[in-house]
Motif scaffolding. Structure first.
Motif, mmCIF file in Angstrom:
data_model
loop_
_atom_site.group_PDB
_atom_site.id
_atom_site.type_symbol
_atom_site.label_atom_id
_atom_site.label_comp_id
_atom_site.label_asym_id
_atom_site.label_seq_id
_atom_site.Cartn_x
_atom_site.Cartn_y
_atom_site.Cartn_z
ATOM 1 N N THR A 1 -7.913 -3.557 6.406
ATOM 2 C CA THR A 1 -7.008 -4.615 6.071
ATOM 3 C C THR A 1 -8.063 -5.728 6.123
ATOM 4 O O THR A 1 -9.189 -5.591 6.660
ATOM 5 C CB THR A 1 -6.129 -4.984 7.177
ATOM 6 O OG1 THR A 1 -6.940 -5.135 8.405
ATOM 7 C CG2 THR A 1 -5.230 -4.016 7.270
ATOM 8 N N PHE B 1 -6.674 2.983 8.049
ATOM 9 C CA PHE B 1 -6.517 2.165 6.891
ATOM 10 C C PHE B 1 -7.234 0.771 7.289
ATOM 11 O O PHE B 1 -7.448 0.374 8.408
ATOM 12 C CB PHE B 1 -4.862 1.760 6.496
ATOM 13 C CG PHE B 1 -4.410 0.969 8.003
ATOM 14 C CD1 PHE B 1 -4.133 -0.286 8.111
ATOM 15 C CD2 PHE B 1 -3.909 2.014 8.855
ATOM 16 C CE1 PHE B 1 -3.834 -0.676 9.205
ATOM 17 C CE2 PHE B 1 -3.242 1.412 9.941
ATOM 18 C CZ PHE B 1 -3.019 -0.031 10.216
ATOM 19 N N GLU C 1 0.297 5.727 -0.187
ATOM 20 C CA GLU C 1 -0.513 6.800 -0.253
ATOM 21 C C GLU C 1 0.036 8.102 -0.861
ATOM 22 O O GLU C 1 1.248 8.415 -0.457
ATOM 23 C CB GLU C 1 -1.095 7.211 1.148
ATOM 24 C CG GLU C 1 -1.955 8.511 1.031
ATOM 25 C CD GLU C 1 -3.128 8.620 0.233
ATOM 26 O OE1 GLU C 1 -3.368 9.651 -0.460
ATOM 27 O OE2 GLU C 1 -3.622 7.506 -0.092
ATOM 28 N N TRP D 1 -11.518 0.764 -0.511
ATOM 29 C CA TRP D 1 -12.301 1.944 0.225
ATOM 30 C C TRP D 1 -13.002 2.554 -1.013
ATOM 31 O O TRP D 1 -12.600 2.806 -2.178
ATOM 32 C CB TRP D 1 -11.596 3.067 0.616
ATOM 33 C CG TRP D 1 -11.098 2.942 2.176
ATOM 34 C CD1 TRP D 1 -9.729 2.385 2.322
ATOM 35 C CD2 TRP D 1 -11.786 2.696 3.373
ATOM 36 N NE1 TRP D 1 -9.745 2.109 3.795
ATOM 37 C CE2 TRP D 1 -10.879 2.502 4.388
ATOM 38 C CE3 TRP D 1 -13.175 3.207 3.730
ATOM 39 C CZ2 TRP D 1 -11.509 2.396 5.955
ATOM 40 C CZ3 TRP D 1 -13.441 2.985 4.882
ATOM 41 C CH2 TRP D 1 -12.599 2.891 6.028
ATOM 42 N N ARG E 1 -5.483 2.756 2.641
ATOM 43 C CA ARG E 1 -5.911 3.761 3.326
ATOM 44 C C ARG E 1 -6.980 4.420 2.959
ATOM 45 O O ARG E 1 -7.276 4.360 1.753
ATOM 46 C CB ARG E 1 -4.528 4.704 3.151
ATOM 47 C CG ARG E 1 -3.059 4.190 4.031
ATOM 48 C CD ARG E 1 -2.183 5.464 4.046
ATOM 49 N NE ARG E 1 -0.939 4.910 4.596
ATOM 50 C CZ ARG E 1 -0.947 5.134 5.800
ATOM 51 N NH1 ARG E 1 -1.632 5.611 6.714
ATOM 52 N NH2 ARG E 1 0.468 4.710 6.197
ATOM 53 N N ASN E 2 -7.597 4.983 3.899
ATOM 54 C CA ASN E 2 -8.823 5.797 3.562
ATOM 55 C C ASN E 2 -8.268 7.162 2.749
ATOM 56 O O ASN E 2 -7.674 7.853 3.134
ATOM 57 C CB ASN E 2 -9.577 6.176 4.901
ATOM 58 C CG ASN E 2 -10.881 6.782 4.946
ATOM 59 O OD1 ASN E 2 -11.215 7.857 3.853
ATOM 60 N ND2 ASN E 2 -11.940 6.255 5.290
ATOM 61 N N GLU F 1 0.732 -1.214 -0.029
ATOM 62 C CA GLU F 1 -0.071 -0.043 -0.076
ATOM 63 C C GLU F 1 0.956 1.295 0.087
ATOM 64 O O GLU F 1 2.077 1.369 0.781
ATOM 65 C CB GLU F 1 -0.978 0.159 1.414
ATOM 66 C CG GLU F 1 -1.783 1.158 1.166
ATOM 67 C CD GLU F 1 -1.373 2.373 1.734
ATOM 68 O OE1 GLU F 1 -1.975 3.358 1.060
ATOM 69 O OE2 GLU F 1 -0.353 2.601 2.455
ATOM 70 N N GLU G 1 -3.560 4.628 12.820
ATOM 71 C CA GLU G 1 -1.968 4.547 13.134
ATOM 72 C C GLU G 1 -1.712 4.813 14.499
ATOM 73 O O GLU G 1 -0.697 4.425 14.971
ATOM 74 C CB GLU G 1 -1.510 5.590 12.220
ATOM 75 C CG GLU G 1 -1.103 5.306 10.873
ATOM 76 C CD GLU G 1 -0.448 6.297 10.053
ATOM 77 O OE1 GLU G 1 -0.233 7.222 10.594
ATOM 78 O OE2 GLU G 1 -0.276 5.998 8.936
ATOM 79 N N PRO H 1 -6.014 9.493 5.675
ATOM 80 C CA PRO H 1 -4.787 8.569 5.569
ATOM 81 C C PRO H 1 -4.529 7.924 6.886
ATOM 82 O O PRO H 1 -3.768 6.790 6.637
ATOM 83 C CB PRO H 1 -3.715 9.482 4.812
ATOM 84 C CG PRO H 1 -4.462 10.744 4.401
ATOM 85 C CD PRO H 1 -5.763 10.955 5.209
#
Length: 621
Positions: free
Chosen positions: A383, A381, A327, A416, A373-374, A325, A394, A378
């Protein structure tokens, strides 16, 4: 210059003229209503129909010469500068700009446009002539009342006889009418001898056959369009090699990395990096490595990282990467989902390999098949693994802040929504697509749709959030169009899209993060109390239980040797006293101080004398 051409025709060629006259209305057919037919009424919504009131007629035919059309364009990088002006030269551009600003025609044009603009601004400040009253409430109510749904658009099948899994989908970055699909079999040693290695680019307007076939040396597991140049695609192969294609140069790869410097396992993650050149990318594999590449030189990776969470940098201790992933808003950070269920957060710009692994999240008991991640937040996230989908923050590493129920079938992929921060999509091994909206439902999905009978393997959503592509194990790609309630926040996009819904989602994520922090602190406090209580109980039990035989033996041995040593010292002192008593004229007092020996005779001492010697006399003396 205006070009005109007048078509002329003789009056006699028009035919007989039409004479119209008034005529009263007449009833040709009278059909009375039949109430029994109401039970057969079927409501169709929506209904698209067209009616042609007149018949199609052609009075004559005209043959024209064919027109050849050629598409061409100009890349405007620095604006419309003259040919003799270099846009990179600041001195020349400044001199040219000052020259234009002093031109009389330029000044008159600016004054004229300024007057018109001032009038429009004053008029707009007085009243908004484009405002629509009471339209938002009606449209919003329609969106809220509409149940979530999806509509089948197209089904794309693997053209080969030996069917393969659609492992990855990638939408064209400039248009939504092209889709690149990577085909491969991920089961170990299940590749047939006659199996094709080709992957395809499909044109959705003509999905009967692929627009272009990509021919790699090994089946592709990942295939990604370059966001800066839509003609270039990056591919990660089953044998660990990296390759890239230029659709303008044909179906063969432009360059392929060497086997010696590539991954040792299939490439499960391949992502483009937002660089100035648009040629940088990085990849991850189950061999436990993350490699950075520049497609202009695929002979060797530019950088590497071993996913060893013990910070020793040993490849034998590395965790296999199952998903990758990245961003773009966080250019130095990336995350890796492993086969062991661990999510690793990394920082590429760290100095040492041990510092590049910044955080570890342990939440799944099986491989992490999806990590995203959204796009609105960000730090949050998603999974997917072990039958559940989890939402993480986070700030909390021990547990997720939200999660779905445990499904009976395995979850294979997830992503997402690009337009709604609380909506995400999940594919399952039973061929079902689930659409979750945590803002309204936390226990069940808002929409659960049976896409096909075989397991779904991959998922990709268009940037507009309306079209979803689902790839299956047998190579079938199903395209679905989401209803407006799932791909739009509110009808009033300018205010509600950026304010209301994201704010609600942000409050939801923040609330769940605070709740999880409180639960985590309480859990640590209970663990400390439990540990202290266990230690106290262990001490009590230790005192109550019989001693260890070995400890008793050691203590007894030490006491025994102490007694032996004391007896030896006593005997040594007694022998010295005997030798002294044999000397004539020398008196020797006993240990108790109650008698004296001299010249072979014994004399008793009085208690007072014994007290003077500092020794208590025996009882009865």
């Amino acid at each position: 210059m205006e070009i005109k051409y007048v078509y002329t025709r003789k009056r006699s060629e028009f035919g007989r003229p039409c004479n119209f006259s008034d005529w009263p209305a007449t009833v040709n057919v009278d059909i009375p209503p039949d109430p029994s037919m109401a039970s057969n009424f079927i409501l169709r919504n929506p209904v698209d129909s067209s009616v042609q009131h007149t018949s199609d007629m052609s009075e004559h035919e005209v043959n024209t010469e064919p027109v050849e059309v050629e598409s061409c364009g100009v890349n405007h990088v620095e604006g419309g500068w003259p040919e003799d002006i270099n846009p990179q030269d600041m001195e020349k551009t400044t001199r040219f700009r000052k020259k234009v600003e002093k031109d009389k025609h330029y000044i008159d044009t600016i004054v004229h446009l300024g007057t018109l603009m001032e009038h429009c601004i004053k008029q707009n400040n007085a009243i908004n002539i484009y405002e629509e009253y009471f339209g938002e409430e009606e449209e919003t109510a329609e969106v809220e009342d509409e149940p979530p749904s999806a509509k089948y658009i197209d089904v794309i099948r693997d053209p080969n006889e030996t069917k393969r899994t659609a492992t990855h989908l990638s939408w064209h970055p400039d248009t939504c009418k092209k889709l690149a699909v990577a085909y491969s079999r991920l089961e170990f040693q299940k590749n047939a001898k006659d199996m094709s290695f080709d992957s395809y680019i499909w044109d959705l307007e003509n999905s009967n056959k692929p627009e272009l076939a990509l021919k790699p040396s090994s089946p592709l597991v990942r295939l990604e369009y370059n966001p800066k140049d839509s003609h270039i695609l990056l591919g990660g192969c089953y044998n660990g090699q990296m390759a890239y294609w230029d659709t303008r140069k044909g179906e063969l790869p432009v360059e392929v990395s060497h086997v010696e410097v590539s991954h040792r396992d299939p490439v499960y993650g391949a992502i483009w990096l937002p660089s100035k050149t648009g040629t940088e990318c990085f990849s991850a594999s189950t061999d436990g490595q993350v490699l950075w590449w520049d497609i202009r030189k695929l002979s060797e990776p530019t950088e590497s990282l071993v996913l060893d969470i013990t910070h020793k940098g040993l490849l034998e201790n590395a965790l296999g990467a199952r998903t990758l992933e990245f961003e773009p808003t966080m250019p130095t950070k990336f995350m890796v989902g492993t086969e062991q269920g661990t999510i690793i957060a990394c920082n590429r710009k760290a100095k040492t390999p041990s510092e590049k692994i910044t955080s570890i999240y342990r939440g799944h008991i099986g491989p992490v098949y999806a990590l995203a991640r959204n796009p609105f937040y960000p730090k949050v996230f998603l999974t997917v693994g072990d039958g559940t989908a989890r939402i993480w923050s986070e700030e909390i590493k021990d547990s997720s802040i939200m999660q779905t129920k445990c499904h009976l079938s395995d979850l294979t992929d997830g992503c997402w929504s690009t337009v709604k921060p609380s909506v995400f999509f999940i594919t399952r091994s039973d061929g079902t697509l689930d659409v979750w909206d945590f803002l309204f439902k936390q226990k069940n999905p808002s929409l659960s749709l049976k896409v096909c009978n075989e397991p779904l393997s991959s998922l990709r959503l268009q940037d507009n959030g309306c079209i979803v592509g689902c790839g299956s194990k047998l190579g079938t790609v199903t395209l679905l169009e989401m209803s407006s309630g799932l791909c739009t926040l509110q009808r009033n996009e300018k205010t509600l899209v950026t304010a209301v819904r994201p704010a609600l989602s942000h409050q939801m994520f923040e609330r769940e993060t605070r709740r999880e922090k409180i639960v985590e602190a309480r859990r640590k406090e209970l663990q400390l109390k439990k540990r202290a209580k266990s230690e106290a109980q262990a001490t009590e039990v230790k005192e109550m239980l019989p001693e260890d035989p070995q400890e008793v033996l050691n203590r007894t041995r030490q006491e025994f040797f102490k007694v032996i040593e004391a007896e030896r010292q006593r005997r040594t002192g007694a022998e010295a006293g005997n030798r002294l008593s044999e000397v004539p004229g020398v008196a020797r007092t006993c240990t108790w101080g109650c008698c004296s020996v001299a010249d072979g005779g014994v004399r008793l001492l009085p208690p007072s004398s014994a007290g003077l010697l500092g020794v208590s006399a025996p009882m009865g003396w």
